[in-house]
Design an enzyme around this catalytic site. Structure first.
Site, mmCIF file in Angstrom:
data_model
loop_
_atom_site.group_PDB
_atom_site.id
_atom_site.type_symbol
_atom_site.label_atom_id
_atom_site.label_comp_id
_atom_site.label_asym_id
_atom_site.label_seq_id
_atom_site.Cartn_x
_atom_site.Cartn_y
_atom_site.Cartn_z
ATOM 1 N N HIS A 1 81.084 67.597 33.195
ATOM 2 C CA HIS A 1 82.461 67.090 33.113
ATOM 3 C C HIS A 1 83.482 68.109 33.609
ATOM 4 O O HIS A 1 84.564 67.734 34.052
ATOM 5 C CB HIS A 1 82.782 66.596 31.695
ATOM 6 C CG HIS A 1 83.059 67.657 30.680
ATOM 7 N ND1 HIS A 1 82.114 68.141 29.810
ATOM 8 C CD2 HIS A 1 84.199 68.317 30.370
ATOM 9 C CE1 HIS A 1 82.652 69.039 29.010
ATOM 10 N NE2 HIS A 1 83.923 69.177 29.332
ATOM 11 N N ASN B 1 81.250 60.415 22.942
ATOM 12 C CA ASN B 1 82.120 61.580 23.046
ATOM 13 C C ASN B 1 82.547 62.060 21.662
ATOM 14 O O ASN B 1 82.989 61.265 20.833
ATOM 15 C CB ASN B 1 83.356 61.211 23.873
ATOM 16 C CG ASN B 1 84.125 62.419 24.339
ATOM 17 O OD1 ASN B 1 83.646 63.549 24.273
ATOM 18 N ND2 ASN B 1 85.335 62.183 24.817
ATOM 19 N N ASP C 1 74.857 67.537 30.037
ATOM 20 C CA ASP C 1 76.196 67.807 30.578
ATOM 21 C C ASP C 1 76.224 69.173 31.268
ATOM 22 O O ASP C 1 76.767 70.147 30.743
ATOM 23 C CB ASP C 1 77.221 67.743 29.441
ATOM 24 C CG ASP C 1 78.652 67.698 29.941
ATOM 25 O OD1 ASP C 1 78.860 67.888 31.157
ATOM 26 O OD2 ASP C 1 79.563 67.485 29.128
ATOM 27 N N ASN D 1 88.988 61.312 27.409
ATOM 28 C CA ASN D 1 88.592 62.471 26.611
ATOM 29 C C ASN D 1 89.763 62.947 25.752
ATOM 30 O O ASN D 1 89.604 63.231 24.561
ATOM 31 C CB ASN D 1 88.115 63.589 27.527
ATOM 32 C CG ASN D 1 87.622 64.794 26.744
ATOM 33 O OD1 ASN D 1 86.603 64.751 26.069
ATOM 34 N ND2 ASN D 1 88.365 65.887 26.822
ATOM 35 N N GLY E 1 88.570 73.960 26.585
ATOM 36 C CA GLY E 1 88.491 75.131 27.451
ATOM 37 C C GLY E 1 87.178 75.854 27.289
ATOM 38 O O GLY E 1 86.715 76.543 28.209
ATOM 39 N N ASN E 2 86.551 75.697 26.108
ATOM 40 C CA ASN E 2 85.229 76.271 25.894
ATOM 41 C C ASN E 2 84.131 75.447 26.561
ATOM 42 O O ASN E 2 82.964 75.851 26.555
ATOM 43 C CB ASN E 2 84.908 76.399 24.404
ATOM 44 C CG ASN E 2 85.386 77.694 23.793
ATOM 45 O OD1 ASN E 2 86.048 77.707 22.765
ATOM 46 N ND2 ASN E 2 85.050 78.806 24.437
ATOM 47 N N SER E 3 84.483 74.303 27.123
ATOM 48 C CA SER E 3 83.488 73.534 27.860
ATOM 49 C C SER E 3 82.889 74.404 28.957
ATOM 50 O O SER E 3 83.605 75.048 29.717
ATOM 51 C CB SER E 3 84.140 72.299 28.486
ATOM 52 O OG SER E 3 84.516 71.375 27.507
ATOM 53 N N PHE F 1 79.465 72.009 25.378
ATOM 54 C CA PHE F 1 80.177 70.931 26.050
ATOM 55 C C PHE F 1 81.034 70.069 25.138
ATOM 56 O O PHE F 1 81.851 69.283 25.617
ATOM 57 C CB PHE F 1 79.229 70.046 26.871
ATOM 58 C CG PHE F 1 78.308 69.149 26.071
ATOM 59 C CD1 PHE F 1 78.657 67.842 25.783
ATOM 60 C CD2 PHE F 1 77.058 69.596 25.665
ATOM 61 C CE1 PHE F 1 77.793 67.003 25.089
ATOM 62 C CE2 PHE F 1 76.183 68.775 24.973
ATOM 63 C CZ PHE F 1 76.550 67.467 24.679
ATOM 64 N N ASP F 2 80.931 70.217 23.831
ATOM 65 C CA ASP F 2 81.717 69.322 22.981
ATOM 66 C C ASP F 2 81.775 69.852 21.557
ATOM 67 O O ASP F 2 81.081 70.806 21.195
ATOM 68 C CB ASP F 2 81.077 67.930 22.983
ATOM 69 C CG ASP F 2 82.080 66.808 22.757
ATOM 70 O OD1 ASP F 2 83.260 67.107 22.505
ATOM 71 O OD2 ASP F 2 81.679 65.633 22.847
#
Length: 721
Positions: free
Chosen positions: A86, A213, A222, A328, A653-655, A671-672
């Site tokens: 993503h 999500n 992801d 999202n 932002g940590n994705s 990712f989440d």
């Protein structure tokens, strides 16, 4: 100059008395803070030297990068970058078109010649320096207020950035820590040639879609692999077929060992923004107005775009990235609202602030500190009067393509009349390459009927606001009734040539006189709107300057109060490199419900319906049925893992942040967050905060058995099974 509360220095905040009250699973620490919490890191299971983590020029920190506004990491010596599907979705969408849908089908570059260039404004940033420059930034701000304070800080910031960027290929910024208390100069290598190497199909990378999500259990692969390129001289360069892969100073090694519940885990990345140190009134505003209004307007925008583009495949593809981002953000806003209410965050923060004030009133210089805090509160209260208007005007600018381009062109021409050091941030010479990239890609993310529909929806809400919130220039351009709005938008988009890339780029180079003489209807509209936007910008900067001046009083009081409680203070996240640590951890979110921390491919089969978003590719289902998992299977489960859960402290932002084991090897890709923890950007609740990661064993299996890329496994020094 009056004496500040306790003369407290926060340049080394961990000197505030860390002890066992600091939880291992809470905190987004600056790398420079980690040596001070070495005992806690060791107790949690870390087996390295915390001093190495503080060195940005040493592994593993120099392998962690900022990617497309989020995070990622180098995973080979030839510039291979691992991030989320993503996070790279815009790159995938940019290279998709009717007849070649990489979103649906995925992409594997057979060799480096087949790697596809990212959208022109996509960047990989490698942090090479992080230096405290507080005294320099605040030197000329003393004694000033409001806009003057803002301008003094802004001028010092621009001067520091300009000096830093004299080195070619370097992107610099100044990070504000503790809300105006401390400032750091961040130096980053800017890699501008980024290419798509490997992307799984959307049905793997986004398996479960918006239904899943922020939900556990998850079964999404992801991830995406990109590659950074440079010129033959080894320096950052724009895309060219002659460029060569960037050789990073270090890269992470993907682990081949099995992981289990209770194992140490550490995450490094670039969390966006958190608000945990905000005032109690701001918590209340977030819960009572901001989040409910955001949920409503985002849902309306999604419905408008999807409804308008439903029968137009080209428009659907063009807006796929924007719709995914809106969905999202919508789900995040709803989850944040639910979480803050569930944790009773407004009351908890209010009670905590009341206790802080009771403690403060017993301290030296309490009256002066209280006066600054009261003044900051008055600034916040004043902003409530126009918050609805301000939100809508911001969305009109940020959620459009051609109108945003027209406004950017007009603002750029206006700023070019000034010396570069006095130009607005975002419109200096250093920014023109990025602006050019945005101009080049606009038509790939634009359809006139969709943009008009989106503006109709947003501006109809603006027109319904009380007269006191109206702006004369907006009324002149868009009218004051729905009928006027339709007529004006139809004329505006019928009479513009900005839908063509060449015309946008030409307008970007035009001076004010040339733009003033233009007959292009969107450029004319932007010219009319510009004075209003500049005026609103001036008002916002005056308020921002006051808050920049006054918030440090609140922060000093809060930090000193926390010290009295034996608690540590880490700065709110602000897109700078941070580290969190904890463990692979289960969760009991509700009575009778237990979240096991590992999911497996059996969950993919269980969820599969044959329809989006649970339409697993046949090749994946066949591979699962075959059961050939090789060395990537989890022995205790006898099958292939997919995702895992930790108690690491993360936010937007940590994705794409790498998740490391006790030896510093890569075991997962963040990712989440789980639904119960979306509110962690405001309030950390250890009962519910969890982070969700792709298990690197799943990545290895997909590359070995499902969508094979043996050349990439070899490049990452991984077994081909």
């Amino acid at each position: 100059m009056r004496r500040r509360l306790l003369s407290l220095s926060v340049s080394i905040p961990l000197a505030l008395g860390l002890n066992s009250a600091a939880q291992a699973d809470e905190g987004m620490w600056m790398p420079s803070q980690l040596p001070d919490i070495a005992p806690q890191l060791k107790a949690a299971g870390f087996r390295g030297d915390a001093r190495d983590l503080a060195e940005l020029a040493k592994p593993p920190m120099n392998a962690v990068v900022k990617v497309g506004g989020a995070s990622g990491a180098f995973v080979s010596k030839d510039g291979l970058v691992l991030t989320n599907h993503h996070v790279a979705f815009g790159v995938i969408q940019y290279n998709s078109k009717p007849g070649r849908d990489l979103i649906q089908d995925g992409y594997i570059a057979a060799d480096r010649a087949a790697e596809l260039p990212a959208n022109p404004d996509y960047r990989v940033l490698v942090t090479t320096g992080f230096d405290r420059i507080t005294d320099r930034i605040l030197a000329n701000a003393s004694g000033k207020q409001g806009r003057a304070y803002f301008d003094a800080v802004d001028a010092a910031t621009k001067a520091a950035v300009a000096e830093c960027e004299r080195e070619p290929g370097t992107r610099c910024s100044v990070a504000n820590m503790y809300y105006g208390t401390d400032f750091y100069l961040v130096r980053q290598l800017e890699l501008r040639d980024v290419r798509l190497v490997y992307a799984p199909p959307n049905a793997i990378g986004n398996y479960g879609g918006e239904v899943d999500n922020f939900v556990w259990p998850r079964h999404a692969g992801d991830f995406t692999l990109l590659r950074a390129y440079v010129g033959k001289d080894g320096k950052p360069a724009d895309f060219s077929p002659d460029n060569v892969p960037y050789v990073p100073p270090a890269h992470l090694q993907v682990s081949t060992r099995n992981v289990k519940e209770g194992d140490f885990a550490m995450l490094a990345g670039y969390p966006g923004v958190t608000f945990r140190h905000r005032m109690a009134s701001e918590f209340a505003n977030q819960i009572d107005w901001q989040l409910p209004s955001r949920v409503a307007v985002y849902q309306q925008m999604i419905d408008t775009i999807e409804g308008t583009a439903a029968k137009d495949e080209a428009a659907r593809v063009a807006y796929a990235s924007q719709v995914r981002s809106l969905k999202n953000n919508l789900k995040r806003a709803q989850g944040e609202l639910d979480g803050l209410r569930r944790s009773d965050a407004a009351r908890v923060r209010r009670d905590d602030e009341t206790a802080m004030f009771a403690w403060l009133d017993k301290q030296p210089d309490a009256a002066a500190t209280r006066a600054d805090i009261a003044a900051a509160q008055a600034v916040l209260d004043a902003g409530v009067a126009t918050r609805d208007r301000d939100q809508l005007i911001a969305l009109v600018q940020s959620q459009t393509q051609l109108l945003r381009a027209a406004l950017t062109v007009q603002r750029l021409a206006n700023e070019r009349s000034k010396p570069d050091a006095q130009r607005e941030t975002g419109y200096q010479q250093r920014d023109e390459v990025l602006i050019t990239g945005q101009m080049k890609q606009a038509q790939r993310r634009y359809a006139p009927q969709v943009e008009k529909a989106l503006l109709t929806q947003l501006l109809a809400q603006y027109q319904a606001l009380p007269a006191a919130q109206h702006v004369a220039e907006f009324d002149a351009v868009f009218g004051t009734t729905p009928a006027e709005l339709k007529q004006k938008l139809d004329a505006m988009y019928a009479g513009t040539q900005l839908g063509e890339e060449a015309n946008r780029l030409a307008a970007m180079q035009a001076d004010r006189a040339t733009l003033a003489a233009s007959k292009d209807t969107l450029l004319q509209a932007a010219a009319t709107l510009m004075p209003a936007l500049l005026r609103l910008d001036d008002e916002a900067k005056a308020s921002a300057g006051e808050l920049l001046r006054l918030r440090p009083a609140y922060m000093r009081a809060l930090i000193a109060f926390r010290k009295s409680q034996g608690r540590a203070v880490y700065p709110d996240a602000n897109s700078t490199l941070r580290v969190s640590y904890g463990r692979i951890n289960a969760m009991d979110p509700r009575d009778g419900v237990h979240y096991r921390p590992l999911t497996t491919v059996q969950g993919i089969v269980e969820k599969h319906t044959g329809e989006d978003p649970f339409d697993a590719p046949k090749v994946l289902l066949d591979a699962i049925a075959k059961g050939d998992f090789g060395t990537t299977a989890e022995p205790s489960l006898g099958t292939q893992t997919v995702d895992f859960l930790t108690n690491l402290d993360t936010t937007g932002g940590n994705s794409g942040s790498p998740v490391l084991d006790a030896q510093g090897k890569l075991i997962g890709l963040n990712f989440d967050s789980n639904w119960e923890a979306v509110s962690a950007s405001w309030m950390f609740d250890p009962r519910f905060k969890r982070a969700i990661h792709v298990d690197m064993r799943y990545l290895r299996w997909l590359l070995a058995k499902v969508y094979p890329a043996p050349h990439l496994l070899k490049e990452m020094n991984l077994p081909a099974e």
